[in-house]
Design a protein around this motif. Structure first.
Motif, PDB file in Angstrom:
ATOM      1  N   THR A 179      -6.400  10.198  -2.931  1.00 13.85           N
ATOM      2  CA  THR A 179      -6.429   8.803  -3.385  1.00 13.85           C
ATOM      3  C   THR A 179      -4.852   7.759  -3.497  1.00 13.85           C
ATOM      4  OG1 THR A 179      -6.908  10.224  -5.628  1.00 13.85           O
ATOM      5  CG2 THR A 179      -5.684   7.250  -5.470  1.00 13.85           C
ATOM      6  N   ARG A 189      -4.737  -3.807  -9.544  1.00 16.43           N
ATOM      7  CA  ARG A 189      -4.231  -3.808  -8.372  1.00 16.43           C
ATOM      8  C   ARG A 189      -5.442  -2.588  -8.252  1.00 16.43           C
ATOM      9  NH1 ARG A 189      -2.779   1.924  -8.588  1.00 16.43           N
ATOM     10  NH2 ARG A 189      -2.842   2.586 -10.665  1.00 16.43           N
ATOM     11  N   SER A 190      -5.185  -1.647  -7.168  1.00 16.03           N
ATOM     12  CA  SER A 190      -6.913  -0.803  -7.052  1.00 16.03           C
ATOM     13  C   SER A 190      -6.243   0.334  -6.447  1.00 16.03           C
ATOM     14  CB  SER A 190      -7.570  -1.217  -6.371  1.00 16.03           C
ATOM     15  OG  SER A 190      -8.794  -1.236  -5.182  1.00 16.03           O
ATOM     16  N   GLU A 191      -7.237   1.288  -6.276  1.00 15.03           N
ATOM     17  CA  GLU A 191      -7.323   2.515  -5.495  1.00 15.03           C
ATOM     18  C   GLU A 191      -8.196   2.755  -4.889  1.00 15.03           C
ATOM     19  OE1 GLU A 191      -3.840   5.200  -8.598  1.00 15.03           O
ATOM     20  OE2 GLU A 191      -6.394   5.616  -8.862  1.00 15.03           O
ATOM     21  N   ASN A 233     -10.472   6.573  -3.754  1.00 13.14           N
ATOM     22  CA  ASN A 233     -10.347   7.921  -3.201  1.00 13.14           C
ATOM     23  C   ASN A 233     -11.440   8.424  -2.393  1.00 13.14           C
ATOM     24  OD1 ASN A 233     -11.440  10.603  -4.266  1.00 13.14           O
ATOM     25  ND2 ASN A 233      -9.668  10.016  -5.254  1.00 13.14           N
ATOM     26  N   SER A 255      -3.229   3.904  -3.199  1.00 10.94           N
ATOM     27  CA  SER A 255      -3.076   2.672  -3.560  1.00 10.94           C
ATOM     28  C   SER A 255      -2.732   1.477  -3.177  1.00 10.94           C
ATOM     29  CB  SER A 255      -2.031   3.075  -4.879  1.00 10.94           C
ATOM     30  OG  SER A 255      -1.839   1.945  -5.965  1.00 10.94           O
ATOM     31  N   CYS A 256      -2.824   0.517  -4.178  1.00 14.25           N
ATOM     32  CA  CYS A 256      -3.266  -1.554  -3.125  1.00 14.25           C
ATOM     33  C   CYS A 256      -2.293  -1.860  -4.833  1.00 14.25           C
ATOM     34  CB  CYS A 256      -4.111  -1.399  -2.499  1.00 14.25           C
ATOM     35  SG  CYS A 256      -3.936  -3.541  -2.114  1.00 14.25           S
ATOM     36  N   CYS A 261      -6.026  -2.060   2.766  1.00 11.78           N
ATOM     37  CA  CYS A 261      -5.843  -3.231   1.981  1.00 11.78           C
ATOM     38  C   CYS A 261      -5.991  -4.379   2.438  1.00 11.78           C
ATOM     39  CB  CYS A 261      -5.510  -2.732   0.588  1.00 11.78           C
ATOM     40  SG  CYS A 261      -5.382  -3.604  -0.577  1.00 11.78           S
ATOM     41  N   GLN A 299       0.750  -1.434  -0.091  1.00  6.29           N
ATOM     42  CA  GLN A 299       0.519  -0.094   0.246  1.00  6.29           C
ATOM     43  C   GLN A 299       0.924   1.332  -0.311  1.00  6.29           C
ATOM     44  OE1 GLN A 299      -3.118  -1.632   3.009  1.00  6.29           O
ATOM     45  NE2 GLN A 299      -3.360   0.303   2.883  1.00  6.29           N
TER      46      GLN A 299
END
Lengths: 113, 112
Positions: free
Chosen positions: A20, A73-75, A77, A22-23, A91, A6
């Motif tokens: 934002t 990959r994931s985000e 927000n 991120s993961c 995450c 992360q």
């Protein structure tokens, strides 16, 4: 093999801003979930993505959103930040469905001032 | 490290003793019940799970007991070690999707 990553680890934002997070899941894991952890509310589910589709959503306002890319990959927000959004955002990725063994990252500590 | 919970119930045990951590759950429709361990500065880590049609499951030094009549879940740790010091969360989930509902957590402190 690499674990769940992360970024960033720490963030300080001002009320009203957006952020934002991120993961990057473990390679091969297609399910990514997000959780918010606070001293008062504990660990609360935000949402889960599987193959770029949101499958489950927790009870959070629409200011919280997420997405997943083709590489898993994931985000997430958060818009119009409030002081109460200060939390550790975690995450988790899972290989199977269902999978009780979720692999968590170290989290992103968000502080809203 | 991260402050997981400032007002968590705390269980303090002597090294070598057995520990029992309890959890009450609310959703009778859950299909799996799970225990996670969270150390300071880290995300939760899976310990053991149990399906809703079972009442006991054993792992390495850990045993999970499920009592569906009173909606109670417990985690037993044998021969508790200093490395077991952490916050323990119970969680529940359905058979579809990967959505965990966590309990409030219990802090385990192991005295040497």
């Amino acid at each position: 093999k690499a674990g769940v990553t992360q970024t960033p680890r720490y963030l300080i934002k001002t009320r009203g801003q957006q952020v934002t997070l991120s993961c990057s899941p473990i390679s091969g894991h297609r399910s990514v979930s997000w959780y918010q952890q606070t001293p008062g509310q504990g660990l609360q589910f935000l949402f889960e993505y599987f193959s770029e589709t949101q499958r489950n959503k927790g009870n959070f306002p629409g200011r919280f959103s997420g997405r997943q890319f083709s590489n898993s990959r994931s985000e997430m927000n958060v818009s119009t930040l409030e002081l109460g959004d200060s939390a550790l955002y975690l995450c988790a990725s899972s290989l199977f469905d269902p999978n009780t063994e979720a692999f968590f990252g170290q989290g992103t500590r968000l502080t809203v001032v | 490290g991260e402050s997981v919970g400032l007002h968590l119930p705390t269980l303090s045990v002597q090294e070598g003793d057995n520990s029992i951590i309890n959890c009450a759950y609310s959703n009778s429709a859950s299909d799996y019940f799970i225990w996670y361990k969270q150390e300071s500065g880290k995300g939760p880590q899976f310990i053991i799970d149990i399906r809703s049609n079972m009442d006991k499951r054993q792992g390495q030094r850990v045993t999970v007991l499920l009592n569906k009549t009173v909606k109670h879940l417990s985690l037993q740790i044998a021969a508790t070690q200093p490395g077991d010091s952490a916050v323990y969360f119970c969680a529940e989930t359905r058979a579809t999707g990967n959505m965990l509902t966590f309990g409030g957590g219990t802090r385990l402190m192991v005295k040497p």
